[in-house]
Design a protein around this motif. Structure first.
Motif, PDB file in Angstrom:
ATOM      1  N   GLN A   1      91.926  26.010 105.739  1.00 14.25           N
ATOM      2  CA  GLN A   1      92.041  26.189 104.290  1.00 14.25           C
ATOM      3  C   GLN A   1      91.189  27.374 103.847  1.00 14.25           C
ATOM      4  OE1 GLN A   1      90.929  22.374 102.609  1.00 14.25           O
ATOM      5  NE2 GLN A   1      93.044  21.646 102.711  1.00 14.25           N
ATOM      6  N   LEU A   2      91.772  28.204 103.003  1.00 12.29           N
ATOM      7  CA  LEU A   2      91.084  29.390 102.495  1.00 12.29           C
ATOM      8  C   LEU A   2      91.160  29.408 100.979  1.00 12.29           C
ATOM      9  CD1 LEU A   2      92.649  32.055 104.905  1.00 12.29           C
ATOM     10  CD2 LEU A   2      90.336  31.111 105.078  1.00 12.29           C
ATOM     11  N   THR A   3      90.078  29.830 100.338  1.00 14.26           N
ATOM     12  CA  THR A   3      90.121  30.072  98.909  1.00 14.26           C
ATOM     13  C   THR A   3      90.825  31.407  98.655  1.00 14.26           C
ATOM     14  OG1 THR A   3      88.039  31.296  98.847  1.00 14.26           O
ATOM     15  CG2 THR A   3      87.915  28.879  98.648  1.00 14.26           C
ATOM     16  N   ARG A   4      91.200  31.631  97.414  1.00 18.03           N
ATOM     17  CA  ARG A   4      91.805  32.914  97.062  1.00 18.03           C
ATOM     18  C   ARG A   4      90.851  34.064  97.370  1.00 18.03           C
ATOM     19  NH1 ARG A   4      92.186  33.876  92.075  1.00 18.03           N
ATOM     20  NH2 ARG A   4      93.818  35.446  92.134  1.00 18.03           N
ATOM     21  N   ALA A   5      89.578  33.878  97.076  1.00 19.15           N
ATOM     22  CA  ALA A   5      88.599  34.930  97.325  1.00 19.15           C
ATOM     23  C   ALA A   5      88.473  35.231  98.813  1.00 19.15           C
ATOM     24  CB  ALA A   5      87.239  34.537  96.738  1.00 19.15           C
ATOM     25  N   GLN A   6      88.476  34.179  99.640  1.00 18.87           N
ATOM     26  CA  GLN A   6      88.412  34.398 101.081  1.00 18.87           C
ATOM     27  C   GLN A   6      89.641  35.154 101.576  1.00 18.87           C
ATOM     28  OE1 GLN A   6      87.894  30.242 102.142  1.00 18.87           O
ATOM     29  NE2 GLN A   6      85.793  30.621 102.875  1.00 18.87           N
ATOM     30  N   ALA A   7      90.820  34.728 101.117  1.00 20.71           N
ATOM     31  CA  ALA A   7      92.049  35.398 101.524  1.00 20.71           C
ATOM     32  C   ALA A   7      92.056  36.861 101.077  1.00 20.71           C
ATOM     33  CB  ALA A   7      93.254  34.665 100.938  1.00 20.71           C
ATOM     34  N   ARG A   8      91.540  37.098  99.887  1.00 17.90           N
ATOM     35  CA  ARG A   8      91.477  38.460  99.356  1.00 17.90           C
ATOM     36  C   ARG A   8      90.583  39.341 100.225  1.00 17.90           C
ATOM     37  NH1 ARG A   8      90.516  36.714  94.462  1.00 17.90           N
ATOM     38  NH2 ARG A   8      88.277  37.043  94.465  1.00 17.90           N
ATOM     39  N   ARG A   9      89.418  38.832 100.591  1.00 21.79           N
ATOM     40  CA  ARG A   9      88.490  39.625 101.397  1.00 21.79           C
ATOM     41  C   ARG A   9      89.025  39.841 102.811  1.00 21.79           C
ATOM     42  NH1 ARG A   9      84.720  36.372  98.428  1.00 21.79           N
ATOM     43  NH2 ARG A   9      84.415  34.964 100.208  1.00 21.79           N
ATOM     44  N   ILE A  10      89.697  38.833 103.363  1.00 21.90           N
ATOM     45  CA  ILE A  10      90.319  38.998 104.679  1.00 21.90           C
ATOM     46  C   ILE A  10      91.377  40.102 104.615  1.00 21.90           C
ATOM     47  CG2 ILE A  10      91.845  37.890 106.368  1.00 21.90           C
ATOM     48  CD1 ILE A  10      90.348  35.252 105.741  1.00 21.90           C
ATOM     49  N   ALA A  11      92.182  40.077 103.570  1.00 17.93           N
ATOM     50  CA  ALA A  11      93.224  41.090 103.404  1.00 17.93           C
ATOM     51  C   ALA A  11      92.624  42.485 103.290  1.00 17.93           C
ATOM     52  CB  ALA A  11      94.070  40.776 102.174  1.00 17.93           C
ATOM     53  N   LEU A  12      91.572  42.622 102.525  1.00 15.80           N
ATOM     54  CA  LEU A  12      90.939  43.929 102.335  1.00 15.80           C
ATOM     55  C   LEU A  12      90.311  44.430 103.630  1.00 15.80           C
ATOM     56  CD1 LEU A  12      89.369  43.287  98.826  1.00 15.80           C
ATOM     57  CD2 LEU A  12      91.142  44.972  99.363  1.00 15.80           C
ATOM     58  N   ALA A  13      89.682  43.534 104.379  1.00 10.53           N
ATOM     59  CA  ALA A  13      89.082  43.935 105.648  1.00 10.53           C
ATOM     60  C   ALA A  13      90.159  44.373 106.635  1.00 10.53           C
ATOM     61  CB  ALA A  13      88.255  42.790 106.228  1.00 10.53           C
ATOM     62  N   ALA A  14      91.263  43.631 106.679  1.00  7.14           N
ATOM     63  CA  ALA A  14      92.345  43.972 107.605  1.00  7.14           C
ATOM     64  C   ALA A  14      92.923  45.347 107.291  1.00  7.14           C
ATOM     65  CB  ALA A  14      93.443  42.913 107.545  1.00  7.14           C
ATOM     66  N   GLN A  15      92.897  45.740 106.029  1.00 13.94           N
ATOM     67  CA  GLN A  15      93.448  47.025 105.615  1.00 13.94           C
ATOM     68  C   GLN A  15      92.401  48.150 105.582  1.00 13.94           C
ATOM     69  OE1 GLN A  15      96.789  48.116 104.023  1.00 13.94           O
ATOM     70  NE2 GLN A  15      97.333  46.706 105.677  1.00 13.94           N
ATOM     71  N   GLY A  16      91.191  47.853 106.023  1.00 17.77           N
ATOM     72  CA  GLY A  16      90.190  48.903 106.158  1.00 17.77           C
ATOM     73  C   GLY A  16      89.316  49.159 104.955  1.00 17.77           C
ATOM     74  N   PHE A  17      89.287  48.225 103.995  1.00 16.93           N
ATOM     75  CA  PHE A  17      88.500  48.437 102.783  1.00 16.93           C
ATOM     76  C   PHE A  17      87.105  47.814 102.847  1.00 16.93           C
ATOM     77  CE2 PHE A  17      92.798  49.064 101.060  1.00 16.93           C
ATOM     78  CZ  PHE A  17      92.609  50.272 100.407  1.00 16.93           C
ATOM     79  N   ALA A  18      86.763  47.185 103.954  1.00 19.56           N
ATOM     80  CA  ALA A  18      85.443  46.570 104.077  1.00 19.56           C
ATOM     81  C   ALA A  18      84.460  47.483 104.798  1.00 19.56           C
ATOM     82  CB  ALA A  18      85.550  45.230 104.810  1.00 19.56           C
ATOM     83  N   GLU A  19      84.890  48.680 105.164  1.00 24.35           N
ATOM     84  CA  GLU A  19      84.027  49.627 105.866  1.00 24.35           C
ATOM     85  C   GLU A  19      83.576  50.726 104.918  1.00 24.35           C
ATOM     86  OE1 GLU A  19      86.159  51.093 109.201  1.00 24.35           O
ATOM     87  OE2 GLU A  19      86.331  49.127 110.169  1.00 24.35           O
TER      88      GLU A  19
END
Length: 392
Positions: free
Chosen positions: A2-20
């Motif tokens: 189970q993921l919160t919306r915020a967790q899913a959002r951050r996972i999506a951003l990291a996968a697309q290279g926005f967490a670096e």
């Protein structure tokens, strides 16, 4: 899981290279571009140039100001890091992905647009002549090809009654069918057509010559869904199949196989009724502190239901909407601040005046005050990157 919306959002951003963190402005190298390519896997191409060609923007969003000649080199010079084909839409993809799309090439006579199908059906001799000319003389633009055909086959031209439109349609049919590729683009954004074995590197050139050496459709669907899952971090079947525009009968067996193998983990996302799937190697950062203007064709926001579900933004393209009916503007870039989409900016590069025109900014209801200064910084960076002297 189970993921919160915020967790899913951050996972999506990291996968697309926005967490670096971005490199310092103007210092991005080909290695930085390659990291973006490795993460997103598809960069959509679009001809609208009101701001800049769309394929340049995803790299700016993730790297800040960079030399666009690096992207041109990755696409135009051997060994190529990117080649063109119909992936999401017209797209730049890593060369290794090209043979995975053979199933699409094989259906060029059925799934391509009407003009391509008609020229293949009604003028097969013209299609053969175009292919022979590209094989002998490529890379060629469509205009160069027509001039070459006029020189080499003037009598056949009279017999066939073909014109520039038919030649272009023949080229596009051959491109869809994987029999010609693009060796790059001119400064006027014209494709330079060549046979794939002259474009693809190494062992992939052999696959270009021999379609039997390419992966089967079943293998390809599974690999494409896995590529999409890495690029998403977490997403529903609808999200994952949309990345390469797969159909349900193509995506579902592949998804089942990946779950059975443990390559994807079933998940649920708060407030989203559709079942989701998490890539087990997806990063799950606790915070994301990005700020970026996103191309309206950025892969982060392709799937509109997903954008609404995890970012809370109902984003729609209005380029083709009549001006009086537009809500947010013509060329609208969402603004990412932290891990939220907080604004929509209608931008235009006024090259004659040297000004980045901010035609409208629409803020989301809960946008933080700090986002306004961040947007000003990002607009100034974009203006500098585009060679414009001011923002206005």
């Amino acid at each position: 899981m189970q993921l919160t919306r915020a967790q899913a959002r951050r996972i999506a951003l990291a996968a697309q290279g926005f967490a670096e963190p971005r490199p310092a402005p103007g210092t991005a190298t080909m290695r930085h571009l390659q990291r973006v390519i490795d993460r997103v896997q598809i960069v959509q191409i679009d001809s609208v140039n009101v701001l800049t060609r769309s394929q340049y923007l995803p790299f700016f969003s993730r790297l800040g100001p960079y030399d666009t000649a690096l992207l041109d080199r990755a696409r135009d010079r051997a060994p190529r890091r990117l080649v063109e084909y119909w992936a999401h839409e017209a797209s730049l993809i890593p060369p290794a992905t090209w043979p995975l799309l053979d199933f699409r090439m094989q259906r060029a006579l059925h799934d391509s647009w009407g003009g391509m199908q008609r020229v293949a059906r009604d003028h097969p001799e013209l299609v053969a002549a175009v292919l022979a000319e590209v094989t002998a003389r490529g890379p060629l633009t469509s205009r160069q090809l027509e001039a070459a055909l006029e020189h080499d086959l003037p009598r056949q031209r009279d017999d066939w009654g073909w014109n520039w439109s038919l030649v272009k349609s023949a080229l596009e049919h051959l491109f869809w069918a994987g029999k010609v590729s693009s060796a790059g683009r001119t400064s006027q954004f014209e494709r330079r057509y060549a046979v794939p074995e002259r474009v693809l590197p190494g062992h992939l050139a052999a696959m270009a010559i021999d379609p039997a050496a390419r992966p089967s459709p079943e293998v390809a669907f599974t690999e494409l869904m896995l590529i999409a899952a890495r690029a998403h971090g977490v997403g529903t079947e609808q999200c994952l199949r949309d990345y390469f525009r797969l159909k349900p009968h193509q995506s579902r067996p592949a998804l089942d196989a990946l779950v059975a193998q443990g390559a994807l983990v079933p998940a649920t996302i708060e407030g989203w009724r559709r079942p989701a799937y998490l890539h087990p190697q997806a990063r799950r950062p606790r915070t994301v502190t990005a700020q970026a203007l996103l191309s309206p064709f950025d892969s982060l926001i392709w799937q509109r239901d997903r954008t609404a579900a995890i970012f809370g933004m109902d984003f729609r393209l209005e380029i083709y909407v009549p001006a009086p009916l537009r809500v947010h503007g013509y060329y609208v870039l969402p603004f990412l601040f932290g891990d939220e989409l907080v604004a929509r900016c209608d931008l235009k590069a006024d090259r004659a005046a040297g000004v980045l025109r901010v035609q409208a900014v629409h803020w989301e209801p809960d946008a933080p005050q700090a986002a306004r200064a961040a947007l000003d910084q990002e607009l100034a960076l974009m203006a500098w990157w585009l060679g414009l002297s001011s923002v206005g």
